[in-house]
Design an enzyme around this catalytic site. Structure first.
Site, short mmCIF file in Angstrom:
data_model
loop_
_atom_site.label_atom_id
_atom_site.label_comp_id
_atom_site.label_asym_id
_atom_site.label_seq_id
_atom_site.Cartn_x
_atom_site.Cartn_y
_atom_site.Cartn_z
N THR A 1 0.83 -1.22 0.00
CA THR A 1 0.00 0.00 0.00
C THR A 1 0.86 1.26 0.00
O THR A 1 0.74 2.09 0.89
CB THR A 1 -0.91 0.03 1.24
OG1 THR A 1 -0.08 0.02 2.42
CG2 THR A 1 -1.87 -1.13 1.29
N GLU B 1 8.50 -2.12 12.70
CA GLU B 1 9.61 -1.34 12.13
C GLU B 1 10.61 -2.24 11.46
O GLU B 1 11.18 -1.92 10.42
CB GLU B 1 10.31 -0.52 13.24
CG GLU B 1 11.37 0.46 12.73
CD GLU B 1 12.80 -0.04 12.84
OE1 GLU B 1 13.72 0.78 12.62
OE2 GLU B 1 13.04 -1.25 13.12
N GLU B 2 10.84 -3.39 12.09
CA GLU B 2 11.92 -4.27 11.58
C GLU B 2 11.62 -4.75 10.17
O GLU B 2 12.52 -5.11 9.43
CB GLU B 2 12.12 -5.46 12.52
CG GLU B 2 12.68 -5.08 13.90
CD GLU B 2 14.09 -4.49 13.84
OE1 GLU B 2 14.66 -4.38 12.74
OE2 GLU B 2 14.62 -4.13 14.90
N GLU C 1 2.92 4.03 8.01
CA GLU C 1 1.46 3.99 7.82
C GLU C 1 0.80 5.13 8.61
O GLU C 1 -0.17 5.74 8.14
CB GLU C 1 0.89 2.63 8.26
CG GLU C 1 1.44 1.45 7.45
CD GLU C 1 1.34 1.65 5.95
OE1 GLU C 1 0.25 1.88 5.44
OE2 GLU C 1 2.40 1.59 5.26
N HIS D 1 20.20 -7.96 16.13
CA HIS D 1 19.27 -8.82 15.40
C HIS D 1 19.51 -10.32 15.62
O HIS D 1 19.08 -11.13 14.80
CB HIS D 1 19.28 -8.51 13.90
CG HIS D 1 18.60 -7.20 13.57
ND1 HIS D 1 18.24 -6.83 12.31
CD2 HIS D 1 18.21 -6.16 14.36
CE1 HIS D 1 17.68 -5.62 12.33
NE2 HIS D 1 17.65 -5.19 13.57
#
Lengths: 743, 743
Positions: free
Chosen positions: B263, B421-422, B430, B551
């Site tokens: 989107t 976010e990742e 958005e 991470h």
């Protein structure tokens, strides 16, 4: 004893008085005394001042402005144009009735002219190239105005030069469907098409033709469309009436996009990047030339081939035929070609806007902009000088009040006298490009008064719905010209009205959906709440497309003062109405913009969309619910904000509360912008008012996308409908967010 | 007599007093007494309150926040994520220390996950498909954290599923030049490339490979790049130090664009239009999988072919070879293939932002936004929960002051705990799409604190130059952790500094040129003045690309509390510094944004551009004068506005004057936006800070366009340079117009 008592009372009184004085003047109140600015920041519009303004607007001043402005032709960038620049500057810099400041701003813009040394020619030539007929090169003179050597030959600006020669065909209005239909009967390759004005844009008549192999186009104004059928200059047309003489030709800019064609979205300054000329889109790919109906009559009545359908016929007393192609065998032109010799050339020229300002006292960083173009095709007494005469009268009255120290608006007023509008709204577009950021941030509204008076019957107003109320309010305070006890508002309602769900029977306001005048960049590119007003026709009396001297050499002071507005009282009514709106926008404590009037239009658009599209969209799995929810959110936010405004005692609250509400109102239209809404026409970004080819009273992008998908049936086209629905819903939700409580 | 006199005097005094009282309270002064709001609207930031805030920020509270947030893995949209949503809501809705209001906002976003039932596999298989080696599927557990079944298998989000098998090659960092070089030695068709992290974006390593016929990519973190060369988990890596254990794998989102991929530029709501999945750009066209360096060692050290150049070598104690392609003949893997079995799947899932507000008292329609994401890859003690712990401590201290009625900011404060976010800054993007209009209109600044503490050496701050001063001011008031008498500011200046033409030796602030965290949409899409701060490394002590547990499943409370910030004093310093900036932005009468600091950067960018490009541009007929003039206009407008602010007695002038100046400062960054500036990356619209591949300290679009035109030499490429120069000059002129006197 009495004396003692008396002395005691007197002493007591004196002591009390001293006490009162000490108490009042000697002791600072804990809350402090009010700073001097408190009074200023809560001041509202002054009705006495409006009355004074209305009474000072003078019809004779307007008449004399017009006389001066129309002495010579003032096509953009010509010597005549420069004369008007000087005149505007002189007036706006006048120490007694001028503005705070006035100056010129220049842009180097891409224009198109006929070559005075090689006038464009349209001829009928036979197979040995002998000329059988030559179309008139200049309009027939009836007054000295037409004899002015500065009258530009009729031409189609941005038509390429060229010398096409071919058989003539008649293509009605040059719409895509017209050429499609014509092509079914006649092989159009190598032909010259003659078309009449109306139905399609100017450039479109050539753009639509080229794919069929047409090599040149003529365009004329049919007497049916402009003269209610009348044709004779011995007693029917100007100078006997307002109707167009047989040799009259509507000039015009034959382009599709507004703004300088070489510098899209960039102000056209000296070193600005310019696109290659070959990359310009939206201009005629083949030569096109406008001619008078006198010549069109000669050509069309000689055409061979089958007779056209009834809807294609104009006012000539002969059969309209498609063309064989070419002329009929009973004609002297049989077997002859029509030849265009077009010598137009393009040139980057210096065009000026003249700008003037009245600085605001309380909120100088809020702008009300009032503008009109200054350039005409010829003398332009109506287009645009009627508007300029009105603007000059406004600035005289307001300027004098300012110079006398009797008034200074709350907000700043900017006056713009735009250049090169006739070539594609260029001056105003370049201005908005150059000052994009600050205009977007600060402009409360734009008022456009281009042609102030088309005719003297009734007001016509178009604009964003939030402007409706202030226009009504202003129109109610102005007397209708020629009518003793009727207001402009009541007269208007008589001529054109609608039943509003919220307000009952009211005058019908139009929308600014196209790019017909300098409001275009303000509305579609910047999302600024705008309006455009004029006095216009009694439609029961004429079917003319527009006033018949439009863009001809007959649009003169003589014409205007005799046939459009004798006495200039309609001009005066427009000056009063527009000026009243201007003062209210500049001076009101709370901006006179009613957001729930916007909701009414969105609801009406939604209803139409649901009726026209919902079933089919459902079948394609596309839901209209987000759009419905968005319109509901908008209505509820608008109603609430209206209610906050009504119920607040804003004159006694912090000025930052008024400012906050005003910012919500000012920025409402900005929220409807989405640069991605119309991928193939970036200059249109306002999702509610963008131009549309669907011609439906609903959201333009939705209507166009639907009209594209429905016949094609392609999945990717339905996806475009869905995409636009999402863009539209998000924009309306965004506008609702602008209106709801700020946090 | 004395009594009579006394009575008389007393009576007189009483009468006088009555008089004074009447005079003071009973009679309204002609100028009126000051309305109650006058005092409020001129109130400035309260330094006592800032001191109180600083003293109340508690390191142990932050530690406990972190402990709670990192109990379980909380990858976006998982049960662990929902637990953090509930935790945030509970804290922000706390009646004693919560915010005025808190709620969640949901978006349906396109995510990518490995299949728990079919874990991704990487194997070495011989020609009879026997498995010779299997790459570890999960990281080795050292604490209970790694044993949590919710630890997601290492994977490359948005890598397609697939089962490529081929000979292995080593492609360094997977840059375009790396594959070009490799392709000169080895036929890459049908190969699997192993690459190391760094040098190119994650997705780019696969996108760059595919055109050469590579069919699968592996990526690992070389010990040289992350561990200062150390490799052994017996005594060198976590849990013995902060270094990455051999089985540690950096997960990540392998996409190029930020925001929900289906989107673009529309908020991802239920019925929003979604582009077809096949139209997504910027994601890997071929399968890619990250692995630990333990396995990478096994694979790379077995490769055949020529030895790579020195710059391609990492920290393994073996020769790095290109690959034959494939393994060397002395290896047990000789003639074997590497096979990827990737079972990733995509799913549209519901991701939540948690939002909270403190309503402003005087200008509720001005927002200061403070945000961080909430989702992690695994436990995310550092990324992002260090930032979330800090945010929660800020809201506890500020919330309590609000609930106790001791404080209410002048402007509204919005806190955002962003989701997903990742996967590509989705929650924040958005949010900005949904509330585009009102956020653009009203946001004063955005503060991002994502990873609050990378390491405990020094402050690192990036942001728009106009934020520099308020960051400096805040940092001067906070004690550097672990140092008795040094401020965060002085400590920072010691670690990283520059000599400013205007200010002399000052700490070196970075710019927000990329899309590394949730500031991206605010900076690049909305043009909101933003900053991002953290505590970071002593670069004399480590060359690690980033903190080594980044991470991985080792980014835990245990790791953070032992190796990153024992005692959480660096977290505390960040909370104090960021909170101080936040209060100043929310409470200052005049916004603490210094526009002339922006001028300094523009001048520096201009100087670089002139040095690098002017000669060559001149030769191409492209003038840099408009850009020079624009920067000069900007400097002069900025200096003037600074001067107006300094010389005005704004606390005693109309509050609309302060508002006007604040609007100029607030909207400055908005003026640098142009949706047409970067035709191939619409999400970047800020002409000064857009991402750039040229890597030059100058205007990004100019540098990239130049770097494209210079080698190609094509006219159309030089035209793009000229076009961008015009866009850039117009934007800088527009920003200058925002700063000059408003009318």
């Amino acid at each position: 004893m009495i004396i003692k008592v008396l002395i005691g009372v007197l002493c007591g009184a004196a002591v009390l008085t001293v006490g009162i004085l000490i108490g009042h003047y000697g002791i600072t109140k804990s809350s402090g005394s009010a700073p001097s600015w408190v009074k200023d920041v809560v001041k509202d519009v002054d009705e006495t001042l409006i009355e004074r303004f209305l009474s000072e607007v003078d019809n004779i001043q307007i008449q004399e402005n017009l006389r001066e402005l129309t002495k010579v032709p003032h096509m953009a960038t010509t010597a005549g144009d420069e004369q008007t620049v000087q005149f505007m500057l002189k007036r706006w810099q006048d120490p007694d009735s001028g503005l705070d400041q006035a100056w010129r701003e220049e842009y180097l813009v891409y224009l198109s002219f006929p070559d005075p040394k090689n006038p464009n020619k349209v001829t009928v030539v036979n197979s040995s190239d002998a000329v059988l007929h030559t179309v008139r090169e200049k309009e027939k003179p009836y007054t000295d105005d037409q004899k002015d050597p500065a009258v530009v030959q009729p031409y189609a600006a941005y038509s390429p030069a060229g010398h096409p020669k071919g058989k003539l065909v008649y293509a009605n209005q040059g719409k895509p469907t017209d050429y499609e239909e014509l092509n079914r009967t006649v092989d159009l390759r190598g032909t010259i098409a003659i078309t009449r004005y109306g139905g399609a844009g100017r450039a479109a008549k050539a753009i639509n033709a080229a794919p069929y192999g047409v090599i040149g186009v003529l365009v004329y104004t049919d007497p049916l469309d402009i003269n209610d059928g009348l044709m004779s200059d011995t007693n029917e047309t100007y100078p006997h009436s307002w109707y167009m003489p047989p040799s009259g030709v509507e000039r015009g800019s034959f382009n599709t996009d507004y703004g300088d064609l070489l510098t899209p979205y960039l102000a056209a300054k000296e070193e600005t990047y310019r696109i290659p000329v070959k990359n310009i889109t939206g201009i005629p790919p083949i030569p096109i030339q406008p001619i008078g109906f006198e010549d069109a009559y000669t050509l069309i009545c000689a055409l061979g081939g089958k007779e056209v359908p009834a809807t294609w016929r104009g006012g000539f007393n002969c059969s309209y035929n498609y063309g064989g192609p070419g002329f009929k065998n009973t004609s002297a032109f049989y077997n002859s070609d029509v030849k265009l010799d077009i010598y137009n050339y393009e040139e980057v020229k210096n065009s000026s806007n003249v700008m003037g300002i009245i600085r605001g006292s309380v909120e100088p960083d809020r702008y009300v902009i009032y503008g009109n173009h200054r350039d005409s095709w010829v003398h332009g007494a109506i287009d645009p000088s009627s508007g300029t005469s009105v603007m000059l009268e406004l600035t005289r009255v307001l300027g004098r009040m300012v110079k006398q120290g009797k008034w200074r608006p709350r907000r700043s007023i900017i006056f713009g006298s735009w250049g090169a509008e006739e070539f594609g709204l260029i001056g105003s577009a370049e201005y908005t490009e150059q000052y994009y950021s600050k205009l977007s941030e600060r402009t409360v509204a734009y008022i456009n008064v281009d042609i102030a008076v088309f005719a003297n019957a009734t007001l016509r107003a178009s604009g964003m719905p939030s402007m409706q109320n202030v226009i009504f309010q202003a129109a109610k305070q102005v007397k209708a010209p020629g009518l003793d006890s009727t207001s402009v508002y009541d007269n208007w309602k008589r001529y054109s009205n609608r039943t509003s769900p919220d307000h009952g029977l009211i005058p019908k306001m139009g929308y600014l959906t196209g790019a017909g005048s300098d409001y275009a960049a303000f509305v579609h590119y910047l999302g600024i709440t705008s309006m455009d007003i004029s006095y216009t026709y009694d439609r029961t009396k004429t079917n003319a497309r527009i006033y018949p001297a439009y863009h001809t050499a007959y649009d003169t002071f003589d014409y205007s003062s005799k046939f459009i507005d004798p006495g200039f009282v309609s001009h005066q009514a427009i000056a009063r109405t527009a000026g009243n709106v201007l003062i209210r926008l500049a001076d009101s404590l709370v901006l006179p913009l009613i957001c729930s009037d916007y909701a009414e239009v969105l609801e009406s658009y939604l209803n139409t969309a649901v009726t026209l599209y919902e079933d089919q969209l459902k079948a394609k799995g596309i839901s209209m619910e987000p759009l419905k929810r968005a319109v509901t959110s908008f209505r509820s936010a608008a109603t609430h904000l209206d209610q906050v405004i009504r119920s607040s005692d804003l004159a006694n609250e912090t000025p930052l509360k008024v400012r906050r509400i005003n910012d919500q109102l000012m920025l409402l239209d900005r929220a409807f912008l989405d640069p991605l809404a119309f991928p193939d026409k970036y200059a249109f970004r306002h999702v509610i008012w963008a131009s549309s080819s669907a011609g439906k009273p609903t959201f333009p992008g939705l209507a166009d996308a639907y009209d594209n998908a429905n016949p094609s049936g392609q999945l990717s086209d339905w996806e475009k409908v869905h995409y636009h629905l999402s863009v539209l819903s998000q924009a309306i939700e965004g506008a609702a967010h602008t209106l709801v409580d700020v946090i």
